[in-house]
Design an enzyme around this catalytic site. Structure first.
Site, PDB file in Angstrom:
ATOM      1  N   GLU A  41       0.988  -1.381  -0.314  1.00 57.12           N
ATOM      2  CA  GLU A  41       0.438  -0.009   0.094  1.00 57.12           C
ATOM      3  C   GLU A  41       0.887   1.417   0.483  1.00 57.12           C
ATOM      4  OE1 GLU A  41      -3.246   2.479   2.459  1.00 57.12           O
ATOM      5  OE2 GLU A  41      -3.055   0.218   3.187  1.00 57.12           O
ATOM      6  N   ARG A  42       1.853   0.943   0.322  1.00 54.61           N
ATOM      7  CA  ARG A  42       3.182   2.493   0.877  1.00 54.61           C
ATOM      8  C   ARG A  42       3.696   2.144  -0.422  1.00 54.61           C
ATOM      9  NH1 ARG A  42       5.078   0.795   6.849  1.00 54.61           N
ATOM     10  NH2 ARG A  42       2.873   1.020   7.588  1.00 54.61           N
ATOM     11  N   GLN A  61      15.816  32.401 -16.053  1.00 55.96           N
ATOM     12  CA  GLN A  61      16.390  31.131 -15.179  1.00 55.96           C
ATOM     13  C   GLN A  61      15.659  30.699 -13.519  1.00 55.96           C
ATOM     14  OE1 GLN A  61      19.873  32.811 -12.966  1.00 55.96           O
ATOM     15  NE2 GLN A  61      21.169  31.707 -14.301  1.00 55.96           N
ATOM     16  N   GLY A 117       0.753  30.633 -12.805  1.00 56.19           N
ATOM     17  CA  GLY A 117      -0.024  31.483 -12.730  1.00 56.19           C
ATOM     18  C   GLY A 117      -1.266  32.002 -12.874  1.00 56.19           C
ATOM     19  N   GLY A 157      -1.490   6.184   6.322  1.00 63.20           N
ATOM     20  CA  GLY A 157      -0.022   6.868   7.201  1.00 63.20           C
ATOM     21  C   GLY A 157       0.283   8.078   7.539  1.00 63.20           C
ATOM     22  N   THR A 158       0.230   8.486   8.371  1.00 67.24           N
ATOM     23  CA  THR A 158       0.201   9.573   8.083  1.00 67.24           C
ATOM     24  C   THR A 158       2.217  10.126   8.181  1.00 67.24           C
ATOM     25  OG1 THR A 158       0.006  10.529  10.502  1.00 67.24           O
ATOM     26  CG2 THR A 158      -1.745  10.724   9.455  1.00 67.24           C
TER      27      THR A 158
END
Length: 389
Positions: free
Chosen positions: A243-244, A280, A340, A365-366
């Protein structure tokens, strides 16, 4: 890198999938994002194409392919302007169906896995709770055995496909006094008396159905216990690496899409007499993000290769999700800025990507929980072994 992990067959599959998504999915995305409902027909189309069966045994209608087909499936789903649609597809295929395949007995596999691969049944994995969140062991939903039935009471929340689903894979406590050793996994039909689901209104993932679910004295047959009673927590932990990694792959893919879109926009947009791709400050910012995303992708692919060989890569998968979701958020934030005012407009993909991406460091999972898990591994020398061998 492509030559290391992807064969000509993989590349042919990617092109075929891209074509399918453009023809069958993209024309409906805006409607599904507005209504918050994905039409049922698309699930069966995915099933007909074999997309839900990529990683599953041929005996049940799957294709039994290596995990890099899954990587391609996940990556391309992130590039059609709806992470919500993508979530509905992969949550069915790699959350609910993973448990059917791993813990379901032959009856369950025939009655639920086979039609799930065909896209005729939709599944949802029910673990998170209103009072639990990332604290899986703290769940309150309980299942009491009475004769040949279990009676289930409790609630779940943030459940992807919670309203669409034909069945739930439900984690519930059979022995609450044992903590995480008292959790079991059950299969539940969604049309049973006592089951109710309410759709949640979310910041992003608008096309997907995310629900809060209540169980009020829901009776299910005792044979719908999946695997052994009390082994639910190890079963859940066993699948966290996949899952992760799924969340990590999703993150690097959507960040890559954001970069590609932004480069194309910059090559056409002019300011002060020249293309903004020549400024740049913008160029350097973009290449820094591209470098970070490429680092994540290389790491994620290496972890997938090891998982595909049967290695237990929970540490690497946790690192992958932690880093990739953070990089994706930062990249998409910058890409939106480079457009923008247009970046803030709904007709441009960056606004939706920005909202959708924010779930990455929260769902599955935080980041805070993942850091603590990694802290135990790296600092405290805790060694996690496969929960089920």
């Amino acid at each position: 890198m492509n030559s290391i992990y992807f064969t000509e067959e993989h590349q042919a599959f990617r092109e075929s999938l891209k074509d399918f998504l453009q023809k069958e999915v993209v024309p409906h995305i805006e409607k599904w994002e507005k209504t918050g409902t994905i039409d049922r027909f698309i699930w069966e189309k995915f099933g007909e194409m074999g997309y839900f069966g990529l990683a599953y045994p041929e005996a049940y209608g799957g294709l039994d392919l290596d995990l890099f087909y899954t990587v391609i499936f996940l990556e391309e789903l992130q590039k059609i302007k709806s992470s919500g649609f993508a979530a509905a597809m992969w949550a069915h295929s790699y959350l609910a169906m993973t448990h059917l395949n791993a813990e379901g007995d032959e009856r369950i596999k025939q009655d639920y896995l086979v039609p799930s691969i065909a896209g005729k049944k939709i599944g949802a994995l029910c673990i998170s709770e209103p009072f639990g969140g990332s604290d899986v062991a703290g769940m309150r939903t309980n299942a009491v055995k009475k004769g040949d039935k279990y009676i289930i009471n409790g609630s779940k929340t943030f459940i992807t496909n919670g309203v669409y689903a034909d069945y739930y894979i439900v984690a519930a406590k059979t022995n609450p006094e044992l903590g995480n050793k008292g959790i079991s996994i059950f299969l539940m039909d969604t049309n049973l008396k006592g089951v109710s689901a309410v759709k949640l209104d979310k910041l992003g993932w608008r096309a997907s159905d995310t629900a809060e679910i209540a169980f009020d004295n829901v009776e299910i047959p005792a044979e719908n216990l999946m695997g052994e009673e009390g082994k639910g927590f190890p079963y859940i932990m066993q699948h966290f690496a996949l899952e992760r990694l799924i969340m990590a792959i999703n993150a690097h893919a959507r960040a890559e899409y954001a970069i590609d879109y932004t480069i194309d926009y910059m090559s056409h947009r002019e300011a002060f007499g020249k293309k903004i791709s020549k400024f740049q400050a913008l160029r350097h910012t973009l290449v820094e993000h591209a470098t970070e995303v490429e680092h994540c992708k290389v790491f994620n692919y290496a972890a997938v290769a090891r998982l595909d060989k049967g290695e237990y890569v929970v540490k690497e998968a946790t690192m992958a999700k932690l880093k990739s979701t953070k990089v994706a958020d930062e990249t998409i934030y910058s890409c939106l800025q480079m457009l923008g005012g247009y970046g803030y407009m709904e007709e441009y993909p960056l606004a939706r990507l920005f909202r959708d991406s924010r779930l990455g460091p929260i769902g599955g999972g935080t980041s805070e929980i993942l850091k603590e898990i990694l802290g135990k591994m790296i600092i405290d020398n805790q060694n996690y072994e496969p929960a089920v061998k």
